[in-house]
Design a protein around this motif. Structure first.
Motif, PDB file in Angstrom:
ATOM      1  N   GLY A 149       2.131   6.945  -9.173  1.00 20.28           N
ATOM      2  CA  GLY A 149       2.927   8.081 -10.825  1.00 20.28           C
ATOM      3  C   GLY A 149       2.954   9.199 -10.488  1.00 20.28           C
ATOM      4  N   LYS A 150       3.234   9.824  -9.120  1.00 20.42           N
ATOM      5  CA  LYS A 150       3.757  10.842  -9.002  1.00 20.42           C
ATOM      6  C   LYS A 150       5.066  11.276  -9.375  1.00 20.42           C
ATOM      7  N   ASP A 180      -6.217   0.928  -8.786  1.00 22.51           N
ATOM      8  CA  ASP A 180      -5.680   2.613  -9.275  1.00 22.51           C
ATOM      9  C   ASP A 180      -5.037   3.675  -8.278  1.00 22.51           C
ATOM     10  N   ASP A 181      -5.875   3.635  -6.687  1.00 25.38           N
ATOM     11  CA  ASP A 181      -5.511   4.314  -5.912  1.00 25.38           C
ATOM     12  C   ASP A 181      -4.497   4.683  -5.676  1.00 25.38           C
ATOM     13  N   GLU A 232       1.344  -1.143   0.292  1.00 24.65           N
ATOM     14  CA  GLU A 232      -0.090  -0.556   0.075  1.00 24.65           C
ATOM     15  C   GLU A 232       0.915   1.466  -0.113  1.00 24.65           C
ATOM     16  N   PRO A 233       1.542   1.691  -0.692  1.00 23.36           N
ATOM     17  CA  PRO A 233       2.009   2.822  -1.416  1.00 23.36           C
ATOM     18  C   PRO A 233       1.551   3.959  -1.247  1.00 23.36           C
ATOM     19  N   SER A 234      -0.319   3.672  -0.872  1.00 25.43           N
ATOM     20  CA  SER A 234      -1.070   5.091  -0.973  1.00 25.43           C
ATOM     21  C   SER A 234      -0.605   5.441   0.687  1.00 25.43           C
ATOM     22  N   SER A 235      -0.345   4.358   2.033  1.00 22.22           N
ATOM     23  CA  SER A 235      -0.422   4.652   3.196  1.00 22.22           C
ATOM     24  C   SER A 235       0.837   5.268   3.629  1.00 22.22           C
TER      25      SER A 235
END
Length: 682
Positions: free
Chosen positions: A626-627, A619-620, A596-599
């Motif tokens: 993607g940033k 996708d999240d 979970e890179p977004s976490s």
């Protein structure tokens, strides 16, 4: 003379980037911007080079490779491209109409493919093969004033009427591209390596170039595979993210990295400590994925820890602490563990939040009170069924007045005190007798306060809470959970452990060993509590050395399920975020793996130098990835391709992402390499 210069130039690195340019030509650049180019290609050229996979590399040059010296200065460069997607040509509408009309005119016998022109005249067939490609500009290769090949991360100019021809690099040409390191970066890496003790820095082969999941053509033969190499110094004192779903090669990547760092250190005879927080037990224990082996077996001097008794695996050391040997640490641990379950009971809260840190022995009053509280703590542990070491003795000082007042409440054969220096009396008792004495002292104190030698109360508020916990009764006589509050944490205690486990781990770590903390067994909460304590000790030790003006030894920390430790909600002042954010200053390399890179805390992601990304299905998560750098080129591929070990990697030394098939962790090959190193060092 011009022919001689051209001959010399044609053997130079710029031309080598084009490979066998007579065979690698794939098209013409017909549109150009500062960040992208459009390439006119056709099926015949693509067929000749075994296709142009998505995300593959191309190079573009505006000079004649056989006459480089004749080219204008502005053309003496090679632009590195990445294939992104097909684009329409202005005449595509006419081409489509022609193709449709041709298919509509086909007879029944032409359902299957026919000759090479598929029923068209050669001229029409050639024209209909044309197509466009949109390619991202990754940078510009050129020769500097010292005759060294350099890669700039952009372009200086674009031509409306471009002379650029595009080529597909393979073999040595592709190897030059993916393994290129600019001279100043290489020099800095060498300087850092020398400071770390390396006499030389040999690049580590981490895998081979792989563009797509379907690898039928560009990876058809093993002898044509191109190695992807990384610099060992890219990992030392850096942050590395290993991102991907379960079973897509995260642990294999970590094992390969651990092995590479260990072997690099072994070759140069230097110490690099590696500490693995093994949440799932896959590094300390052999699995089917490791050819029946593990890191611990491949590197025989690896030290493994577990938080449970392991009589069937004597090579595992005990990760737990001995509560009787380290009461101050034990009480602090119990305080952390029970915060959510102890409620608002005053005595229990006072007991758990008190301190058993040893005061200065010269301060007789505080030192004596500490000894008494510590003795009462031992009795509480015993009541809560924390097994004590064999023949454990409890010692504590008491003044003569207290001895006389409590004595009538004791059994007839109760042991007497021992006289020590300074007119002090000490009890030296078994846990059972010490418990009897403290319970008797509590009964007496409830009737008439026991006096201290200084005129105050011998049972202060802190000791009163300890005695209430020991008897499960408040000062007012009501029932409280008392020692039962800590019974559920008995698994954190080991009566066989001798010495501080943290100091022991640090000793092994700073001797250059691999240390694995197998956190897959034992209480789940131990992952955070004991891991945090060990991590804090490493962090403090490294910064103590740094702040003393010395160079800290290189240490590498590996953490699985890292989003639980360095998540968005974690304060940057907490231990793990501080390690990730500041540890590089003190030579702490931090390798964190997560699905979970977004976490992960955005500040930590933003400061991560090395990235290994396999398959992500959300996708999240892909959006957050993607940033960074040019990972945006790979989002569709990362979502679709689930091949184990198929990663997109970005390292400190490389300015762009390289799609790579990570090498498999192969114990037999690593053992053979270790044996060779040992033979060479004899």
């Amino acid at each position: 003379m011009a022919d001689i210069f051209n001959q010399i130039a044609s053997d130079g690195d710029l031309v080598k980037l084009l490979g066998d340019y007579d065979k690698s030509f794939v098209g013409y650049v017909y549109g150009m911007r500062f960040d992208e180019v459009l390439v006119l290609t056709n099926d015949a050229w693509k067929h000749a080079v075994n296709g142009l996979p998505h995300n593959s590399f191309l190079v573009a040059a505006g000079f004649n490779p056989s006459k480089v010296a004749d080219a204008d200065i502005i053309d003496q460069e090679v632009i590195l491209l990445r294939v992104l997607e097909p684009v329409s040509l202005p005449q595509d509408t006419d081409f489509i109409r022609t193709r449709i009309e041709h298919h509509q005119r086909r007879t029944f016998d032409e359902k299957l493919p026919g000759d090479v022109n598929d029923g068209m005249d050669p001229m029409t067939h050639a024209e209909l093969q044309a197509g466009g490609l949109r390619c991202s500009i990754l940078g510009t290769f050129y020769m500097d004033e010292n005759g060294l090949l350099r890669l700039g991360s952009d372009i200086e100019n674009f031509m409306t009427l471009s002379r650029l021809r595009a080529y597909k690099p393979i073999g040595n040409a592709l190897s030059m591209i993916v393994n290129h390191v600019n001279p100043e970066v290489k020099k800095k890496a060498e300087e850092e390596a020398q400071k770390a003790g390396f006499t030389k820095i040999s690049p580590i082969t981490i895998g081979t170039v792989r563009y797509t999941s379907t690898a039928r053509m560009h990876r058809a033969q093993k002898d044509t595979l191109v190695d992807v190499q990384i610099q060992p110094t890219d990992f030392l004192a850096r942050r590395t993210a290993v991102l991907g779903m379960t079973r897509t090669g995260k642990s294999n990547t970590v094992k390969t990295t651990v092995s590479a760092v260990a072997i690099a250190a072994m070759k140069d005879g230097i110490k690099v400590g590696q500490l693995i927080f093994d949440v799932n037990g896959e590094y300390a224990n052999a699995t089917s994925q490791d050819d029946g082996s593990s890191i611990a077996e491949v590197f025989s001097d690896t030290i493994c820890y577990r938080a449970i008794d392991t009589p069937d695996r004597p090579h595992f050391k005990d990760l737990r602490i001995n509560f009787y040997e380290q009461p101050n640490i034990a009480l602090g641990l119990l305080d952390q563990l029970s915060k959510e379950t102890r409620g608002n009971a005053q005595d229990i809260t006072t007991f758990l939040t008190s301190s058993l840190d040893q005061p200065d022995a010269s301060e007789r009053g505080p030192f004596n009170r500490w000894q008494v509280r510590k003795a009462a703590f031992y009795c509480i542990l015993n009541a809560a069924q924390y097994r004590a070491p064999n023949s454990f003795i409890v010692e504590f000082p008491v003044n003569q007045q207290v001895i006389n007042l409590v004595k009538p409440e004791l059994s007839a054969n109760f042991p007497g005190t021992i006289s020590r220096g300074n007119n002090q009396q000490f009890y030296s008792l078994s846990l059972e007798k010490a418990t009897e004495w403290f319970k008797a002292a509590r009964r007496v104190n409830r009737v008439a306060k026991l006096p201290s030698s200084t005129g105050g109360d011998w049972v202060d508020s802190s000791l009163e809470a300890y005695l209430n916990v020991l008897t499960n009764e408040s000062s007012g006589g009501t029932y409280i959970r008392g020692y039962r509050q800590i019974q559920e944490y008995v698994d954190y205690h080991s009566d066989s452990r001798q010495g501080d486990v943290v100091e022991e781990i640090l000793k092994f770590l700073y001797s250059g060993r691999i240390v694995i903390l197998d956190l897959s067994a034992g209480p789940v909460s131990i992952r955070e509590t004991l891991s945090k304590r060990i991590a804090t000790a490493v962090f403090n030790r490294q910064f103590d050395v740094l702040n003393s003006g010395k160079h800290p030894m290189n240490v590498v920390l590996y953490v699985e399920e890292a989003h639980n430790l360095i998540g968005k909600d974690k304060a940057l002042t907490d231990t793990w975020p501080r390690i990730a954010k500041e540890g590089a200053k003190a030579k702490i390399a931090f390798v964190y793996a997560t699905q979970e890179p977004s976490s992960v805390h955005p500040n930590i992601l933003a400061n991560t130098e090395n990235w290994f990304v396999t398959h992500l299905n959300n996708d999240d998560e892909l959006k957050s990835l993607g940033k960074f750098y040019d990972f945006g080129h790979f989002l569709k591929s990362l979502k679709a391709a689930q091949d184990v070990g198929f990663a997109r990697i970005k390292t400190l030394s490389s300015p762009f992402v390289i799609p790579t098939q990570i090498n498999r962790f192969t114990p037999s090959e690593i053992k053979a390499e270790i044996a060779d190193i040992l033979n060479q060092n004899k």
